[in-house]
Scaffold this motif. Structure first.
Motif, short mmCIF file in Angstrom:
data_model
loop_
_atom_site.label_atom_id
_atom_site.label_comp_id
_atom_site.label_asym_id
_atom_site.label_seq_id
_atom_site.Cartn_x
_atom_site.Cartn_y
_atom_site.Cartn_z
N GLN A 77 0.82 -1.22 0.00
CA GLN A 77 0.00 0.00 0.00
C GLN A 77 0.85 1.27 0.00
O GLN A 77 0.30 2.36 0.16
CB GLN A 77 -0.89 0.05 1.24
N ALA A 124 2.43 2.23 2.38
CA ALA A 124 2.14 2.84 3.69
C ALA A 124 3.24 2.45 4.67
O ALA A 124 4.10 1.62 4.36
CB ALA A 124 0.79 2.36 4.20
N LYS A 125 3.22 3.08 5.82
CA LYS A 125 4.19 2.78 6.86
C LYS A 125 3.46 2.54 8.17
O LYS A 125 2.48 3.21 8.48
CB LYS A 125 5.12 3.99 7.05
N GLY A 126 3.93 1.57 8.92
CA GLY A 126 3.37 1.35 10.25
C GLY A 126 3.89 2.42 11.19
O GLY A 126 4.62 3.32 10.77
N PRO A 127 3.53 2.35 12.47
CA PRO A 127 4.00 3.36 13.41
C PRO A 127 5.53 3.37 13.49
O PRO A 127 6.14 2.32 13.58
CB PRO A 127 3.37 2.95 14.75
N GLY A 128 6.13 4.55 13.43
CA GLY A 128 7.58 4.66 13.57
C GLY A 128 7.94 4.86 15.03
O GLY A 128 7.14 4.57 15.92
#
Lengths: 431, 431
Positions: free
Chosen positions: B325, B327-331
């Motif tokens: 996607q 997208a990125k998960g929480p950093g």
């Protein structure tokens, strides 16, 4: 990153909803940091506008027109905490049609018609999150949906109803009967005025359906769940369990057996050494057995305003983060579509107590009934003599239908005065 | 949705790595369904090519050139299970530079230099997931990072090292001394040939740093963690704990106190009624107290190939879904940057046993030492007489520095023959 705040509409402002509104307001700065953008309460749908509410939110946010609120067009996320099937379902469908992601605590709706909601989320490219619908504050659905996404779940064994766990804890610890323990639970606020949904297992069955669906990637509805409540559990059952080194719990049990799955809710004896046995009072816990991870347990408060709000807020942060990235979290995972087994096919073990006549040949006659149904006996113990003669029998595993037929047949034997207790035994490694 | 498979590079093929490779291969269909695209093993970096490996993967995948593998340019995700600081850090930085997301089980690296890794992930727009680095199979970091993202964590209390928990369980259950229990753990494979990292608390301290960072949105490194191992725990300490209705556990404790946080690892007495007390043998469990959710506990296997692989695979599914996607998960969430308190400032309670001279005025003299340091005594009990006279003292809470100074001063008293045991008391509601 966009700077306009994300708009959140809240449907319902009862015990849970008011906690959600309170935390959104008081923790606004933390939430903004964790999301990456501010969020703001854009509207709160309630039944009565003039109710006294001690909340740090603007009075102009309240509306009685929930349908207008979810269709406003500027709502990013709808949080639904009104419960029940309608109008919740129509509201959530309309919200998703209008591009809003959904966070809901509505177990009844998800268990009855989750497929419709999931399909709408998929169609409109929005998120549907529901951590709060099972076991309140306990992070459980996210681990099942995400942490164990690379693993294979074999079994989920849960204490997912605080009311019944409180009642059974009191019966175990004080020797009280069911009615007495229920009265105490009611007095302390652990049981509602009409406790039917809890004590008859409806609440736990809805949660079992949701858990089975997530664990086995298969659609399971409340109607698929075999359900027995705790109203028939007697002080004698609890005492029998004690004699066996067990405790009686209302369990939600979801199992995978080859290419079939099952979901059921009923009271059962579990060994006192099992991690679920020490879950007391209104606490919830869910025990998961999976191929690679092995045994896991999740424990915490299963109900209450603040705990449920914690789960709602966790979901809210996740769907807001997704919104900001135009991403979507995991949707419905029902690719496996395994067959759901009826109760009769499920393999269980029974603990049975019988009042029997004290004459020679009783044991042979009783044992014969088990043999005729193909049920193997693990332990039989005779207690008392004469008028008080009791047989306590623990079976090996057998299909539930065979065990139930055995009990029916026992009731028809002239040497059996009464079947005083029947209960399934779970959570043993030999089971 | 793109159709080319996602390429996964595996760094390390030991106990955990080979399980990851095995599950990726045998569960490939399920993983594809859960991710939305197929994933394939694109390469496995190992130290020796000619080692006998019983794995269902193509021999051509193995390489000894890990640097070449992570820089190949077609790798979507790098899974690192080699451990240690270098070359792991360089490899992961190079992988991220080349656009790969990272899944790692490397607690030592995260606790020592997580900031560098997080900064690289942020800079290159990739994910850095590390569920397997703490408490193995137990889904714990995802709940802390995501489920509790809307809540405020006050305290994390964890049994995060299986080796020491096995040793302490045996000491509690058999009365064995430390050395004897360690030998048994070694014989059974629960302790490594060089058990230093476990028994001296280094392993638990790295995990405490990671947990504190996630719980409090503050950077905490292993160097910030006060660390004491279990080598000084005696059979007498365990017996004293029993007398108090307690059990000795090696705890990782992360606390927030106003605008400061703390992280520490040391043996402590906890009441047998505490949910952590019944966590036996090599199991791990983490108890979390948060503002809205209240008390939560997560329980399961903290180590081992398959359990750790389960956590790695869960992360792998998540980062692959994100990749698809864009997208990125929480950093990293370190926005709070709260002050990390040194041990001396942390408020604790002590349980102290003293061999004392049997003469009048002893108790007064001892009590005076406590008073001089501003430490209030909750319970004092005198046991034995004459040569065997013992004082057992449990304090109220006080800064650890004051308690430590009190013990030092007690050692200098002529009436005190020996301070036979000092241990902190945790997990009590009054603490």
């Amino acid at each position: 990153m966009r700077t306009r705040p994300l708009n959140v509409a809240l449907l319902g402002c009862g015990v849970v909803g008011s906690e959600v509104a309170r935390i959104m307001t008081t923790n606004a700065e933390d939430l903004e940091q964790r999301i990456g953008a501010p969020i703001r309460l854009a509207g709160i749908a309630v039944r009565r506008l003039n109710k006294q509410r001690d909340l740090p939110v603007d009075a102009s946010l309240f509306t009685t027109d929930a349908h207008e609120l979810v269709a406003r067009g500027d709502i990013d996320v709808v949080v639904e905490v009104i419960g029940g099937i309608e109008p919740a379902r129509s509201l959530l469908l309309k919200a998703m049609e209008n591009g809003a992601s959904v966070v809901t605590a509505n177990k009844a709706l998800l268990a009855e018609d989750g497929a419709t909601l999931h399909a709408a989320a998929e169609k409109h490219g929005v998120d549907l999150y529901f951590e709060a619908s099972v076991a309140g504050a306990i992070p459980l659905l996210r681990p099942l949906r995400e942490s164990l996404a690379g693993d294979k779940v074999h079994r989920v064994l849960g204490i997912v109803n605080g009311t019944t766990n409180y009642i059974l804890t009191r019966m175990d610890e004080t020797g009280a009967g069911f009615e007495e323990a229920l009265e105490e639970a009611t007095a302390l606020g652990y049981a509602e005025a009409d406790p039917t949904a809890d004590i008859e297992g409806f609440d736990a069955a809805a949660k079992a359906a949701i858990l089975a669906g997530l664990a086995f990637h298969t659609r399971v509805t409340a109607a698929d769940v075999h359900r027995e409540g705790i109203t028939e559990v007697t002080a004698a059952d609890v005492a029998s369990a004690k004699d066996m080194g067990c405790v009686v719990k209302l369990l939600a049990i979801c199992e995978r057996d080859g290419d079939a799955v099952s979901a059921r809710v009923h009271p059962a004896m579990i060994p006192r050494t099992h991690p679920l046995a020490s879950v007391r009072e209104a606490f919830n816990a869910v025990f998961v057995e999976s191929e690679a991870a092995g045994q896991l347990m999740f424990y915490g408060r299963g109900a209450g305003g603040a705990p449920t709000a914690s789960a709602v807020l966790g979901d809210l942060v996740a769907v807001c983060r997704n919104k900001l990235q135009n991403a979507k979290g995991p949707g419905e995972s029902a690719y496996a579509q395994l067959r759901v087994k009826p109760m009769g096919e499920i393999v269980t073990r029974y603990h049975i107590s019988l009042d029997v006549a004290d004459k020679p040949g009783v044991l042979a006659q009783v044992a014969n009934v088990f043999a005729e149904h193909g049920v193997s006996i693990q332990v039989v113990r005779q207690e008392g003599r004469g008028e008080d003669a009791q047989l306590v029998i623990v079976t090996h595993t057998a299909p539930d239908a065979a065990l139930a037929a055995t009990v029916n047949e026992l009731r028809r034997q002239d040497v059996v005065r009464e079947v005083t207790s029947t209960m399934r035994v779970e959570g043993e490694s030999g089971a």
